[in-house]
Design a protein around this motif. Sequence first.
Motif, PDB file in Angstrom:
ATOM      1  N   ILE A   1      53.599  40.267  30.263  1.00 24.59           N
ATOM      2  CA  ILE A   1      52.420  39.532  30.750  1.00 24.59           C
ATOM      3  C   ILE A   1      51.338  39.699  29.707  1.00 24.59           C
ATOM      4  CG2 ILE A   1      50.752  39.354  32.626  1.00 24.59           C
ATOM      5  CD1 ILE A   1      52.946  40.095  34.538  1.00 24.59           C
TER       6      ILE A   1
ATOM      7  N   ASN B   1      48.312  37.959  26.771  1.00 25.27           N
ATOM      8  CA  ASN B   1      47.366  36.977  26.236  1.00 25.27           C
ATOM      9  C   ASN B   1      46.343  37.805  25.466  1.00 25.27           C
ATOM     10  OD1 ASN B   1      45.344  35.134  25.667  1.00 25.27           O
ATOM     11  ND2 ASN B   1      45.477  34.123  27.648  1.00 25.27           N
TER      12      ASN B   1
ATOM     13  N   GLY C   1      42.960  38.322  33.345  1.00 23.27           N
ATOM     14  CA  GLY C   1      43.730  38.552  34.556  1.00 23.27           C
ATOM     15  C   GLY C   1      45.135  39.081  34.303  1.00 23.27           C
ATOM     16  N   LYS C   2      45.399  39.647  33.119  1.00 25.36           N
ATOM     17  CA  LYS C   2      46.730  40.185  32.809  1.00 25.36           C
ATOM     18  C   LYS C   2      47.100  41.323  33.758  1.00 25.36           C
ATOM     19  CE  LYS C   2      45.527  41.023  28.467  1.00 25.36           C
ATOM     20  NZ  LYS C   2      44.326  40.201  28.297  1.00 25.36           N
TER      21      LYS C   2
ATOM     22  N   THR D   1      47.379  40.290  37.449  1.00 27.87           N
ATOM     23  CA  THR D   1      48.634  39.555  37.677  1.00 27.87           C
ATOM     24  C   THR D   1      49.827  40.497  37.614  1.00 27.87           C
ATOM     25  OG1 THR D   1      47.675  37.516  36.822  1.00 27.87           O
ATOM     26  CG2 THR D   1      50.074  37.683  36.784  1.00 27.87           C
TER      27      THR D   1
ATOM     28  N   ASP E   1      52.624  45.056  31.301  1.00 26.52           N
ATOM     29  CA  ASP E   1      51.207  44.698  31.153  1.00 26.52           C
ATOM     30  C   ASP E   1      50.779  45.075  29.742  1.00 26.52           C
ATOM     31  OD1 ASP E   1      48.007  45.860  32.460  1.00 26.52           O
ATOM     32  OD2 ASP E   1      48.589  43.892  31.690  1.00 26.52           O
TER      33      ASP E   1
ATOM     34  N   PRO F   1      48.709  34.649  31.545  1.00 23.78           N
ATOM     35  CA  PRO F   1      47.551  34.376  32.399  1.00 23.78           C
ATOM     36  C   PRO F   1      46.419  33.844  31.532  1.00 23.78           C
ATOM     37  CG  PRO F   1      48.288  36.660  32.599  1.00 23.78           C
ATOM     38  CD  PRO F   1      48.945  36.084  31.390  1.00 23.78           C
TER      39      PRO F   1
ATOM     40  N   GLN G   1      42.154  32.139  31.807  1.00 22.28           N
ATOM     41  CA  GLN G   1      41.031  31.672  32.609  1.00 22.28           C
ATOM     42  C   GLN G   1      40.769  30.207  32.306  1.00 22.28           C
ATOM     43  OE1 GLN G   1      38.050  34.594  31.156  1.00 22.28           O
ATOM     44  NE2 GLN G   1      37.472  34.755  33.291  1.00 22.28           N
TER      45      GLN G   1
ATOM     46  N   LEU H   1      49.655  30.756  33.778  1.00 18.63           N
ATOM     47  CA  LEU H   1      49.029  30.931  35.090  1.00 18.63           C
ATOM     48  C   LEU H   1      47.516  30.829  34.987  1.00 18.63           C
ATOM     49  CD1 LEU H   1      49.293  31.835  38.116  1.00 18.63           C
ATOM     50  CD2 LEU H   1      48.984  34.179  37.278  1.00 18.63           C
TER      51      LEU H   1
ATOM     52  N   CYS I   1      43.977  31.656  36.183  1.00 18.20           N
ATOM     53  CA  CYS I   1      43.366  32.734  36.972  1.00 18.20           C
ATOM     54  C   CYS I   1      41.869  32.550  37.116  1.00 18.20           C
ATOM     55  CB  CYS I   1      43.618  34.067  36.288  1.00 18.20           C
ATOM     56  SG  CYS I   1      45.345  34.552  36.240  1.00 18.20           S
TER      57      CYS I   1
ATOM     58  N   THR J   1      47.609  28.398  41.551  1.00 21.58           N
ATOM     59  CA  THR J   1      46.515  28.940  40.729  1.00 21.58           C
ATOM     60  C   THR J   1      45.915  30.104  41.512  1.00 21.58           C
ATOM     61  OG1 THR J   1      44.854  27.479  41.699  1.00 21.58           O
ATOM     62  CG2 THR J   1      45.989  26.681  39.711  1.00 21.58           C
TER      63      THR J   1
ATOM     64  N   TYR K   1      48.872  35.306  45.285  1.00 18.38           N
ATOM     65  CA  TYR K   1      49.928  36.052  44.583  1.00 18.38           C
ATOM     66  C   TYR K   1      51.257  36.002  45.330  1.00 18.38           C
ATOM     67  CZ  TYR K   1      47.143  37.515  40.624  1.00 18.38           C
ATOM     68  OH  TYR K   1      46.404  37.503  39.465  1.00 18.38           O
TER      69      TYR K   1
END
Lengths: 260, 260
Positions: B7, B9, B15-16, B19, B128, B150, B152, B186, B188, B216, B246
């Motif tokens: 997960i 970015n 929001g890693k 999530t 993560d 994830p 934004q 995703l 977030c 979302t 979720y």
Amino acid sequence: MSKIVSISNQKGGVGKTTTSINLAAALAAADLKVLLVDLDPQANASSGLGVYVGEGEPDIYRVLTGHTDMKQALRQTAIPSLTLLPSSSDLAALEVELVEGLPSAQRAGLLAQKLAGMRDHFDYIFIDTPPSLGLLTLNALMAADSVLIPMQAEYFAMEGLGQFMNTVELIRTEGLNPSLTIEGVLLCMVDDRTNLSREVSNEVREYFGQLVYETTIPRNVRLGESPSYGKPIILYAIESKGARAYLDLAEEFLRRQDKG
Amino acid sequence: MSKIVSISNQKGGVGKTTTSINLAAALAAADLKVLLVDLDPQANASSGLGVYVGEGEPDIYRVLTGHTDMKQALRQTAIPSLTLLPSSSDLAALEVELVEGLPSAQRAGLLAQKLAGMRDHFDYIFIDTPPSLGLLTLNALMAADSVLIPMQAEYFAMEGLGQFMNTVELIRTEGLNPSLTIEGVLLCMVDDRTNLSREVSNEVREYFGQLVYETTIPRNVRLGESPSYGKPIILYAIESKGARAYLDLAEEFLRRQDKG
Ligand SMILES: Nc1ncnc2c1ncn2[C@@H]1O[C@H](COP(=O)(O)OP(=O)(O)OP(=O)(O)O)[C@@H](O)[C@H]1O
Ligand SMILES: Nc1ncnc2c1ncn2[C@@H]1O[C@H](COP(=O)(O)OP(=O)(O)OP(=O)(O)O)[C@@H](O)[C@H]1O
Ligand SMILES: [Mg+2]
Ligand SMILES: [Mg+2]
């Protein structure tokens, strides 16, 4: 008399870039000479001011590796006394490249060397840093007189702040930059309607006292929109709550300089 | 048949961790065996599940450097079939330590080696990652079958996504991990009331099409509160919009596995 301030916090997405752009712009609007240094390979401070570095064009990566002179890399912005030293994704290579080349003490002092000559030309030099405690952020903390710490009023932000303060203390006590001070702690994206925001804000003020700015930056959609127009908030939406907050911050920032 | 999903970015605060914790918890609540690997020195996934690693206690740093066996470092959580491999700030040393020791190809493959033995014990393994494209995230992308991104619905997030996709493509084409795929994108902290959020969401769906989850995650204060209680959202506030989102994501995630 020039001051170099690093805007840093290893926690991601807390408002480092938004604060770098808008505090620098608010001070420049008051006719102070300000340089904004973008030390993040994401180059958000650059794009947030509408500057994109093309292939091979001078940027901070080429300055730090000695390919380009600082003066050639500087860019004008929409505010006459705000100058930008832009970044690009090339900068990401620096973390790996630097490690394999120079001995460690020299690696961390590269930016300080290059900025020494800039002090005569600017009143304030701000450095926007990436969300990590790696070599790039270390370069900023070595070059800076002080560090301004944006944080969100969120649970994870509180935990990260302790780790960050330890790093700053280490840099001071290990003699890497003995005169580094904390410029202040800034609460960003504050939403007074939620208990979480109020609780964390109270905890931060209890813990860090006077270090915390009285000015807080509210969550305000105009601040999220302004980078897509390549403008700081005072040019994009001067009547917004976001613009008012950063103008108040600039005043409080200057008042703290007078107190010394 | 086990799947390893990173997960990731490099943009911060998207929001890693939220999530990682809540998708892993939602799948574990459906009786799937799930391992959550915390590969961030901030250790937010660990503290978000109420786990703090004491001085010298086994954590992912000690596993990757060969001081501890994986089995000794694993921790149970409040959800019976959710297991955690916790992190601590020691992990930050790994980025520097690894670079000076092993040759580069081995440095990036360390996590893949350690996780190979875990595939038989878990249906899903989530990793993560920190907000950077450094050695830790590279380790995750080498170990993973796919990467869930994830983001934004914000301007800077759009810019960063292009950079991230280039990195994933490079890892595939350079043969570091030729079978790495994109699990999904995703959205977030979505706030349907703002134009910015709607505009960026539309742009992302236009650009990435089917890769973007229909589900979302709305901005929901309960998601910000739950880590301070050391609980995933489904244990802290099952009736909240955050928990519903979720749980919906977990269903959509599983549906995608069936399609193959
Ligand atoms: N006060 C605010 N109100 C609303 N949105 C904001 C505010 N401050 C920042 N943002 C938005 O939130 C996101 C995160 O802010 P920003 O990019 O400045 O954080 P950062 O700490 O620089 O992130 P990174 O860790 O990735 O460098 C951005 O999309 C930005 O536009
Ligand atoms: N949907 C949501 N609604 C409200 N708050 C959220 C939501 N998702 C995450 N948050 C909060 O926003 C902050 C950033 O989220 P999180 O820490 O998960 O991002 P991250 O990408 O893991 O950050 P980093 O880049 O530092 O690792 C956290 O304080 C988290 O509690
Ligand atoms: Mg930034
Ligand atoms: Mg995180």
